[in-house]
Enzyme design. Structure first.
Site, short mmCIF file in Angstrom:
data_model
loop_
_atom_site.label_atom_id
_atom_site.label_comp_id
_atom_site.label_asym_id
_atom_site.label_seq_id
_atom_site.Cartn_x
_atom_site.Cartn_y
_atom_site.Cartn_z
N CYS A 1 0.42 -45.82 -37.21
CA CYS A 1 1.27 -47.05 -38.27
C CYS A 1 0.76 -46.20 -39.90
O CYS A 1 2.00 -46.09 -40.36
CB CYS A 1 0.49 -48.60 -38.47
SG CYS A 1 0.10 -49.42 -36.91
N THR B 1 24.69 -3.24 -41.39
CA THR B 1 25.45 -4.07 -40.50
C THR B 1 27.01 -4.37 -41.95
O THR B 1 27.22 -4.82 -41.56
CB THR B 1 25.18 -5.92 -40.38
OG1 THR B 1 24.58 -5.61 -41.62
CG2 THR B 1 23.75 -5.16 -39.26
#
Length: 510
Positions: free
Chosen positions: A419, A138
């Site tokens: 928690c 590319t």
């Protein structure tokens, strides 16, 4: 617009790569899949065509909250009003580009050597594209192939030159198959890549959205060890304003993951603790008028100091008192992470949901796509990271949404484990302030994998023997990661989720 460089899409309009597909359609698919930056690169089209396409792309990227950068053509970027440009070594000087663009715009630069990278930083580059990593069709003007080791050398040089904070991506032959190994092999001890830049792997793909999701999940997973190592190295304060049932376990979890816990529900200490670099956990497991007042005061102190705050709206939908407390907190300040089960997150979102207890979900369970939509909606509504826990955990910052499928049923059989996940998140957020989303993912994966490893030990008979083994495994993962051993990460099950609703549908995104 704050940039996240995790999956940086560079376009290619040539028939050899794009084929007969519509470029805007391909970019839209990649955005649905989770592309975090788009660079429009077109070296051959006429200027008027470049501007026309750039305008279409900019309308699209803005609808997803993703920056659009233009390759080389500063004039096109100025006319379109997009977020910035990317400049190669043979393009316009960076200082000149800054003059034309003005302040506040992003300028990226390509670098294939240590000297080029440092020179670009000194000239004011906002981020760097490093490469070419591997040979690619590319880009034919490639000066050199530097490989992952070359990228590592540049990252090391940036750290030594005092430029460790500048974001970096690598480019050149990157795809979903090799991205994890490239990210791992290129990382220096003090600096890692922030993401990968991809061209043909997405542009030429039959399903660009799926490829992008795959890449995003792998890039986020690759960042997890850095979060855990930072927590261990920095040992941040985790200030827990939590219920008495969970304090001892939460403190032990904090120590095991590398944090320094302080369990204090007295808000007068908050301002001093915030100045020490702490993160705050507000847990609504025990609701009292005095407690709520302390929460609000502490929230204001941490917000003023710019420190992370985790909200755990325990049992938010169980009673009118809890719903009011959560709404009061939400209107009193801002949160870095909101964590809860389905019913709790629905309550935060504004739904009227009745829970039987703090661990209950709503009577009608949502599907994973519906929960993904919920978590993303709350993240956008509250401008924070949201973690929705369950058999499949879902994390979103409003742009990126991932599912995490780690964990074990024993976690749900021990009071307070949910928690203590809030405690873990606070430690990660305090140590890795550059990306609260990645910090939340890292904490959730660490928690889930540790539970799996603990449950499979031969001496584990049930929830009672599971807890000490779980603490041991949290500590073991943290210790191994600090030594560079990340074999445990192979167990991580992180995948990006495409969230589709009317707002983001193709018909409404242009």
């Amino acid at each position: 617009m704050t940039a996240d460089y995790s999956v940086y899409l560079v376009t290619d309009s040539t028939p050899a790569i794009l084929g007969d597909k519509d470029l805007v359609g391909v970019v839209e698919a990649s955005l649905r899949g989770g592309a975090t930056v788009v660079q429009y690169r077109d070296k051959t089209s006429a200027r008027e065509d470049l501007v026309a396409t750039a305008r279409k792309l900019h309308r699209l990227t803005r609808s997803y909250g993703v920056p659009l950068l233009i390759n080389d053509r500063v004039d096109v970027a100025v006319e379109v009003g997009c977020e910035g440009v990317h400049i190669g070594q043979d393009d316009m000087a960076l200082e000149q580009a800054r003059e034309l663009l003005g302040p506040g715009k992003t300028i990226g630069a390509t670098a294939s050597s240590e000297e080029e990278a440092i020179r670009a930083c000194e000239a004011g580059a906002d981020y760097l594209g490093l490469g070419t990593v591997y040979s690619t069709t590319t880009k034919k003007d490639t000066k050199s192939i530097i490989g992952p080791s070359g990228v590592c050398s540049i990252l090391t040089a940036l750290h030594e030159a005092g430029h460790a904070s500048i974001p970096t991506v690598c480019i050149g032959g990157i795809n979903a198959s090799n991205a994890p190994s490239v990210l791992a092999a290129s990382a220096s001890p003090h600096k890692a890549l922030d993401g990968v830049a991809v061209v043909s792997a997405i542009i030429a793909a039959e399903n660009p959205a799926a490829v992008t999701r795959d890449l995003l999940g792998k890039v986020i997973t690759a960042k997890i060890p850095a979060v855990i190592a930072a927590t261990s190295t920095k040992s941040p304060l985790s200030h827990n304003m939590t219920n008495s049932v969970v304090q001892n376990l939460a403190a032990n979890v904090a120590l095991c993951v590398g944090a320094s816990p302080i369990m204090s529900n007295y808000a007068e200490e908050a301002a001093d603790l915030a100045q020490l670099g702490a993160a705050l956990v507000i847990n609504t497991g025990t609701v009292t008028p005095q407690g709520l007042g302390n929460h609000i005061q502490a929230l204001e102190a941490y917000n003023k100091a710019g420190r992370p705050v985790i909200l755990d709206p325990v049992g938010a939908g169980a009673t009118a008192v809890r719903r009011h407390a959560v709404q009061t907190l939400l209107s009193s300040g801002t949160f870095t992470v909101i964590k809860g089960n389905q019913a709790e997150i629905q309550t935060v979102h504004g739904a009227s949901v009745t829970q039987r207890g703090v661990d209950s979900s709503s009577s009608s369970s949502l599907t994973v796509p519906q929960r993904a939509l919920l978590v993303r909606s709350v993240a956008r509504q509250r401008q924070c990271v949201v973690l929705l826990t369950g058999p499949t955990d879902l994390v979103s910052d409003g742009r990126r949404t991932v599912r995490i499928d780690n964990g074990h049923e024993y976690l749900g059989m021990v009071t307070g484990t949910g928690c203590t996940l809030g405690t873990t998140l606070s430690a990660m957020a305090a140590a890795y302030e550059e990306d609260a989303f990645v910090a939340a993912v890292a904490g959730t994966v660490l928690f889930g994998v540790a539970a799996e490893l603990a449950a499979q030990r031969h001496d584990i008979k049930g929830p009672g023997s599971f807890v000490p083994a779980f603490l041991d495994e949290l500590f073991a993962i943290r210790s191994a990661t600090g030594k560079g051993d990340v074999e445990w990460l192979a167990r991580a099950k992180v995948a990006a989720v495409e969230v589709v609703d009317e707002e983001s549908s193709p018909q409404n995104s242009r």
